[in-house]
Design a protein around this motif. Structure first.
Motif, PDB file in Angstrom:
ATOM      1  N   ILE A  93       0.846   8.012 -25.905  1.00 46.61           N
ATOM      2  CA  ILE A  93       0.106   7.765 -27.145  1.00 46.61           C
ATOM      3  C   ILE A  93      -0.724   9.004 -27.511  1.00 46.61           C
ATOM      4  O   ILE A  93      -0.751   9.434 -28.655  1.00 46.61           O
ATOM      5  CB  ILE A  93      -0.790   6.501 -27.031  1.00 46.61           C
ATOM      6  N   ARG A  94      -1.352   9.593 -26.511  1.00 44.70           N
ATOM      7  CA  ARG A  94      -2.152  10.801 -26.739  1.00 44.70           C
ATOM      8  C   ARG A  94      -1.282  11.956 -27.256  1.00 44.70           C
ATOM      9  O   ARG A  94      -1.727  12.784 -28.038  1.00 44.70           O
ATOM     10  CB  ARG A  94      -2.822  11.224 -25.433  1.00 44.70           C
ATOM     11  N   SER A  95      -0.038  11.981 -26.805  1.00 46.16           N
ATOM     12  CA  SER A  95       0.882  13.047 -27.207  1.00 46.16           C
ATOM     13  C   SER A  95       1.500  12.804 -28.577  1.00 46.16           C
ATOM     14  O   SER A  95       2.232  13.646 -29.081  1.00 46.16           O
ATOM     15  CB  SER A  95       1.995  13.195 -26.161  1.00 46.16           C
ATOM     16  N   GLY A  96       1.264  11.617 -29.147  1.00 47.19           N
ATOM     17  CA  GLY A  96       1.742  11.374 -30.503  1.00 47.19           C
ATOM     18  C   GLY A  96       2.732  10.238 -30.685  1.00 47.19           C
ATOM     19  O   GLY A  96       3.202   9.995 -31.786  1.00 47.19           O
ATOM     20  N   ALA A  97       3.058   9.530 -29.594  1.00 42.39           N
ATOM     21  CA  ALA A  97       3.951   8.371 -29.737  1.00 42.39           C
ATOM     22  C   ALA A  97       3.235   7.314 -30.579  1.00 42.39           C
ATOM     23  O   ALA A  97       2.015   7.156 -30.486  1.00 42.39           O
ATOM     24  CB  ALA A  97       4.317   7.790 -28.373  1.00 42.39           C
ATOM     25  N   LYS A  98       3.993   6.605 -31.409  1.00 43.40           N
ATOM     26  CA  LYS A  98       3.404   5.584 -32.279  1.00 43.40           C
ATOM     27  C   LYS A  98       3.131   4.289 -31.532  1.00 43.40           C
ATOM     28  O   LYS A  98       2.226   3.545 -31.872  1.00 43.40           O
ATOM     29  CB  LYS A  98       4.345   5.272 -33.453  1.00 43.40           C
ATOM     30  N   ASP A  99       3.965   4.003 -30.510  1.00 45.40           N
ATOM     31  CA  ASP A  99       3.848   2.718 -29.831  1.00 45.40           C
ATOM     32  C   ASP A  99       4.530   2.814 -28.471  1.00 45.40           C
ATOM     33  O   ASP A  99       5.149   3.832 -28.144  1.00 45.40           O
ATOM     34  CB  ASP A  99       4.513   1.615 -30.670  1.00 45.40           C
ATOM     35  N   PHE A 100       4.443   1.735 -27.698  1.00 44.97           N
ATOM     36  CA  PHE A 100       5.008   1.689 -26.356  1.00 44.97           C
ATOM     37  C   PHE A 100       5.588   0.297 -26.119  1.00 44.97           C
ATOM     38  O   PHE A 100       4.903  -0.688 -26.366  1.00 44.97           O
ATOM     39  CB  PHE A 100       3.906   1.985 -25.334  1.00 44.97           C
ATOM     40  N   ILE A 101       6.844   0.238 -25.681  1.00 49.35           N
ATOM     41  CA  ILE A 101       7.501  -1.040 -25.397  1.00 49.35           C
ATOM     42  C   ILE A 101       7.903  -1.057 -23.928  1.00 49.35           C
ATOM     43  O   ILE A 101       8.488  -0.094 -23.435  1.00 49.35           O
ATOM     44  CB  ILE A 101       8.777  -1.219 -26.248  1.00 49.35           C
ATOM     45  N   LEU A 102       7.602  -2.158 -23.245  1.00 48.32           N
ATOM     46  CA  LEU A 102       8.039  -2.309 -21.859  1.00 48.32           C
ATOM     47  C   LEU A 102       9.497  -2.762 -21.824  1.00 48.32           C
ATOM     48  O   LEU A 102       9.895  -3.615 -22.613  1.00 48.32           O
ATOM     49  CB  LEU A 102       7.192  -3.363 -21.139  1.00 48.32           C
ATOM     50  N   LYS A 103      10.291  -2.164 -20.922  1.00 46.70           N
ATOM     51  CA  LYS A 103      11.703  -2.547 -20.785  1.00 46.70           C
ATOM     52  C   LYS A 103      11.839  -3.598 -19.700  1.00 46.70           C
ATOM     53  O   LYS A 103      11.100  -3.548 -18.727  1.00 46.70           O
ATOM     54  CB  LYS A 103      12.553  -1.334 -20.375  1.00 46.70           C
ATOM     55  N   PRO A 104      12.818  -4.480 -19.814  1.00 46.55           N
ATOM     56  CA  PRO A 104      13.676  -4.635 -20.983  1.00 46.55           C
ATOM     57  C   PRO A 104      12.947  -5.423 -22.064  1.00 46.55           C
ATOM     58  O   PRO A 104      12.303  -6.429 -21.767  1.00 46.55           O
ATOM     59  CB  PRO A 104      14.867  -5.420 -20.450  1.00 46.55           C
ATOM     60  N   PRO A 105      13.011  -4.949 -23.323  1.00 45.40           N
ATOM     61  CA  PRO A 105      12.302  -5.665 -24.383  1.00 45.40           C
ATOM     62  C   PRO A 105      13.074  -6.914 -24.814  1.00 45.40           C
ATOM     63  O   PRO A 105      14.296  -6.948 -24.734  1.00 45.40           O
ATOM     64  CB  PRO A 105      12.278  -4.646 -25.530  1.00 45.40           C
ATOM     65  N   THR A 106      12.344  -7.918 -25.256  1.00 47.42           N
ATOM     66  CA  THR A 106      13.027  -9.076 -25.850  1.00 47.42           C
ATOM     67  C   THR A 106      13.480  -8.617 -27.237  1.00 47.42           C
ATOM     68  O   THR A 106      12.847  -7.736 -27.835  1.00 47.42           O
ATOM     69  CB  THR A 106      12.075 -10.283 -26.006  1.00 47.42           C
ATOM     70  N   PRO A 107      14.562  -9.198 -27.762  1.00 53.61           N
ATOM     71  CA  PRO A 107      14.997  -8.821 -29.110  1.00 53.61           C
ATOM     72  C   PRO A 107      13.861  -8.952 -30.127  1.00 53.61           C
ATOM     73  O   PRO A 107      13.660  -8.075 -30.959  1.00 53.61           O
ATOM     74  CB  PRO A 107      16.138  -9.803 -29.405  1.00 53.61           C
ATOM     75  N   GLN A 108      13.092 -10.035 -30.024  1.00 62.13           N
ATOM     76  CA  GLN A 108      12.000 -10.276 -30.969  1.00 62.13           C
ATOM     77  C   GLN A 108      10.952  -9.161 -30.897  1.00 62.13           C
ATOM     78  O   GLN A 108      10.516  -8.631 -31.917  1.00 62.13           O
ATOM     79  CB  GLN A 108      11.351 -11.636 -30.681  1.00 62.13           C
ATOM     80  N   LYS A 109      10.544  -8.787 -29.687  1.00 56.71           N
ATOM     81  CA  LYS A 109       9.519  -7.747 -29.504  1.00 56.71           C
ATOM     82  C   LYS A 109      10.030  -6.398 -30.011  1.00 56.71           C
ATOM     83  O   LYS A 109       9.319  -5.671 -30.715  1.00 56.71           O
ATOM     84  CB  LYS A 109       9.128  -7.653 -28.019  1.00 56.71           C
ATOM     85  N   LEU A 110      11.270  -6.052 -29.678  1.00 55.88           N
ATOM     86  CA  LEU A 110      11.842  -4.775 -30.096  1.00 55.88           C
ATOM     87  C   LEU A 110      11.881  -4.669 -31.619  1.00 55.88           C
ATOM     88  O   LEU A 110      11.413  -3.693 -32.203  1.00 55.88           O
ATOM     89  CB  LEU A 110      13.250  -4.606 -29.510  1.00 55.88           C
TER      90      LEU A 110
END
Length: 118
Positions: A93-110
């Motif tokens: 996030i500090r480097s500029g990523a907009k968001d973070f998703i934990l794998k494996p993501p659920t289809p809904q979350k992704l």
């Protein structure tokens, strides 16, 4: 509909994420298995969003993130990792990523996170 680049060293994870995105009516413009390929494909395909794994061989996701943002400060990069350790999330996030998703993501979350940045 967004043009999305999926970057993950695990073929199964790339295919799973790509399938969810396609079912969500997004256009998967490429798949990369390492950081170098991710950066090259970003420059070639100019996607709306990049889903980027942190742990990859060669150039990792954090290095690829910084390179992508150097070439395009407006890039929308969402980090995807099974390693949810706080340090990596904060650095991404500090480097500029907009968001973070934990794998494996659920289809809904992704799809929810992708829609937020379309």
């Amino acid at each position: 509909m967004a043009k999305i680049l999926v970057c993950d060293d695990a073929t199964f994870m790339r295919k799973s994420i790509a399938l969810i995105l396609k079912e969500g009516e997004h256009d998967v413009v490429g798949e990369a298995e390492d950081g170098d390929t991710a950066v090259a494909m970003y420059k070639k395909t100019k996607p709306d969003i990049v889903l980027l794994d942190i742990t990859m061989p060669g150039k990792d996701g954090l290095q690829a993130l910084k390179e992508i943002l150097t070439s395009d400060p407006n890039a929308k990069v969402i980090m995807c990792s099974a390693m949810g350790n706080q340090e990596n999330v904060v650095e991404a996030i500090r480097s500029g990523a907009k968001d973070f998703i934990l794998k494996p993501p659920t289809p809904q979350k992704l799809l929810e996170v992708v829609e937020k940045y379309v």
